[in-house]
Scaffold this motif. Structure first.
Motif, short mmCIF file in Angstrom:
data_model
loop_
_atom_site.label_atom_id
_atom_site.label_comp_id
_atom_site.label_asym_id
_atom_site.label_seq_id
_atom_site.Cartn_x
_atom_site.Cartn_y
_atom_site.Cartn_z
N ASP A 160 55.54 -2.94 -2.90
CA ASP A 160 55.26 -3.85 -1.82
C ASP A 160 55.18 -2.68 -1.12
O ASP A 160 56.06 -1.75 -0.79
N LEU A 161 53.84 -2.64 -0.81
CA LEU A 161 53.64 -1.26 0.89
C LEU A 161 53.88 -2.67 1.76
O LEU A 161 53.65 -3.44 2.50
N PRO A 162 55.54 -1.81 2.86
CA PRO A 162 55.71 -2.73 4.01
C PRO A 162 54.17 -2.62 4.82
O PRO A 162 53.54 -1.82 5.74
N GLU A 163 54.33 -3.84 6.15
CA GLU A 163 53.21 -4.14 6.77
C GLU A 163 53.47 -4.08 8.44
O GLU A 163 54.82 -4.32 8.35
N PRO A 164 53.29 -3.67 9.09
CA PRO A 164 53.81 -3.44 10.65
C PRO A 164 53.96 -4.73 11.56
O PRO A 164 53.23 -5.91 10.94
N SER A 165 54.51 -5.09 12.08
CA SER A 165 54.77 -6.21 13.42
C SER A 165 54.19 -6.18 14.87
O SER A 165 54.83 -5.15 15.30
N PHE A 166 54.01 -7.15 15.04
CA PHE A 166 53.05 -7.48 16.43
C PHE A 166 54.09 -8.22 17.09
O PHE A 166 54.06 -9.60 16.73
N ASP A 167 54.70 -7.97 18.20
CA ASP A 167 55.34 -9.14 18.79
C ASP A 167 55.56 -9.12 19.77
O ASP A 167 56.16 -7.87 20.71
N ASP A 168 55.32 -9.64 22.01
CA ASP A 168 55.20 -8.95 22.71
C ASP A 168 54.82 -8.09 23.05
O ASP A 168 56.05 -7.15 23.97
N ALA A 169 54.31 -6.87 22.29
CA ALA A 169 53.66 -5.78 22.19
C ALA A 169 55.34 -4.66 22.00
O ALA A 169 54.71 -3.77 22.42
N VAL A 170 55.78 -5.25 21.29
CA VAL A 170 56.69 -4.67 20.39
C VAL A 170 56.16 -4.34 19.16
O VAL A 170 56.22 -5.34 18.26
N VAL A 171 56.03 -3.40 18.32
CA VAL A 171 55.89 -2.26 17.31
C VAL A 171 56.51 -2.73 16.26
O VAL A 171 57.51 -1.60 16.09
N GLY A 172 57.13 -3.33 15.11
CA GLY A 172 58.36 -2.76 14.52
C GLY A 172 57.00 -2.23 13.55
O GLY A 172 56.41 -2.91 12.82
N ALA A 173 57.33 -0.75 12.93
CA ALA A 173 56.78 -0.05 11.92
C ALA A 173 58.67 0.51 10.88
O ALA A 173 59.26 0.00 11.20
N THR A 174 57.36 0.79 9.69
CA THR A 174 58.57 1.68 8.22
C THR A 174 58.19 2.90 8.37
O THR A 174 56.70 3.17 8.42
N ALA A 175 58.97 3.72 8.36
CA ALA A 175 58.78 5.00 7.89
C ALA A 175 58.40 4.89 6.36
O ALA A 175 59.02 3.96 5.62
#
Length: 265
Positions: A160-175
């Motif tokens: 399961d490769l984590p996907e980034p998220s995008f919400d109101d110009a805030v990027v959610g990422a994973t190391a």
């Protein structure tokens, strides 16, 4: 034929050297390229990403990868072939798949023929007793079909490769992984950031484990002063976090699998 070799064995013990010896006894003409044996113990995802990232720089041959926390359990042992003629040997735990699927898997076999393994197979060292012999026999020209029954590629274990998220110009990422310099590779590309206007020169806020710091999006380490936190595109086209002349993972207390939030300021 070349055998490209990747493991989490480290270099303190005899594991890597013993596998080299097994390969050379079976296929003396095989040339072995040690990609790395520094994958953190049991870090299957990091091993899979490093194998996939380095694949385009390797000669066509056999790719032997062993990061195998399930050794001795019910996971299958595999040999694969992709559409480009590359062969892969390793555990059925997702380790081989991101690399093999770059060209497309055309055949998968379970390693079940004792003729291509050592006579005695340890419950805890399949790298030596099962995978290294199989890789050597493949390098010596044994057809893939000789190794065991076919497996539907769709039935292989995938990560399961984590996907980034995008919400109101805030990027959610994973190391995804941390290299030996402390640089933190993220599940982001330059295109991901470009589409929301985070371009080189942009100042951003990083939030890691509840702590916040400022960073600048940079093209190279030379774009930042010593000690500055930077967000940059690494040599495999992933976005990474680094500290110029420092260790980002240590300073930010970041670990593989940890979430990061990136916000332009």
């Amino acid at each position: 034929m070349f055998i490209a070799f990747l493991t989490d064995f480290g270099l303190q013990d005899d594991f890597v050297g013993t596998c080299h010896g097994v390969i050379k006894r079976i296929a003396p003409e095989a040339e072995i390229i040690d990609i790395t044996h520094g994958i953190p113990p049991q870090a299957v995802l990091q091993g899979a990403l490093v194998l996939a990232n380095t694949l385009p720089y390797m000669p066509i041959g056999v790719h032997l990868a062993v990061v195998d926390p399930g050794v001795g359990g019910h996971r299958r042992a595999l040999a694969l072939e992709d559409a480009g003629g590359r062969l892969y040997v390793g555990p059925d735990n997702g380790l081989l798949i991101p690399a093999a699927e770059q060209a497309g898997i055309v055949e998968a076999r379970e390693l079940a023929n004792p003729a291509y393994a050592l006579e005695s197979i340890s419950r805890t060292f399949h790298g030596r007793d099962l995978f290294a012999p199989a890789a050597a026999h493949l390098a010596a020209g044994v057809p893939l079909a000789e190794f065991g029954p076919p497996i539907d590629p769709a039935a292989l274990v995938r990560l399961d490769l984590p996907e980034p998220s995008f919400d109101d110009a805030v990027v959610g990422a994973t190391a995804l992984y941390v290299d030996s310099f402390g640089n933190i590779a993220l599940n982001l590309t330059r295109d991901d950031l470009d589409r929301i206007g985070i371009v080189p020169g942009t100042r951003v806020e990083l939030e890691v484990a509840g702590a916040r710091c400022y960073a600048v999006v940079a093209r190279t380490f030379a774009d930042a002063r010593s000690g500055d936190v930077i967000l940059y595109e690494d040599s495999y086209r992933n976005m990474s976090v680094a500290i110029s002349n420092g260790n980002a993972a240590r300073m930010l207390h970041a670990a593989v699998g940890q979430s990061l939030r990136i916000r332009p300021v």
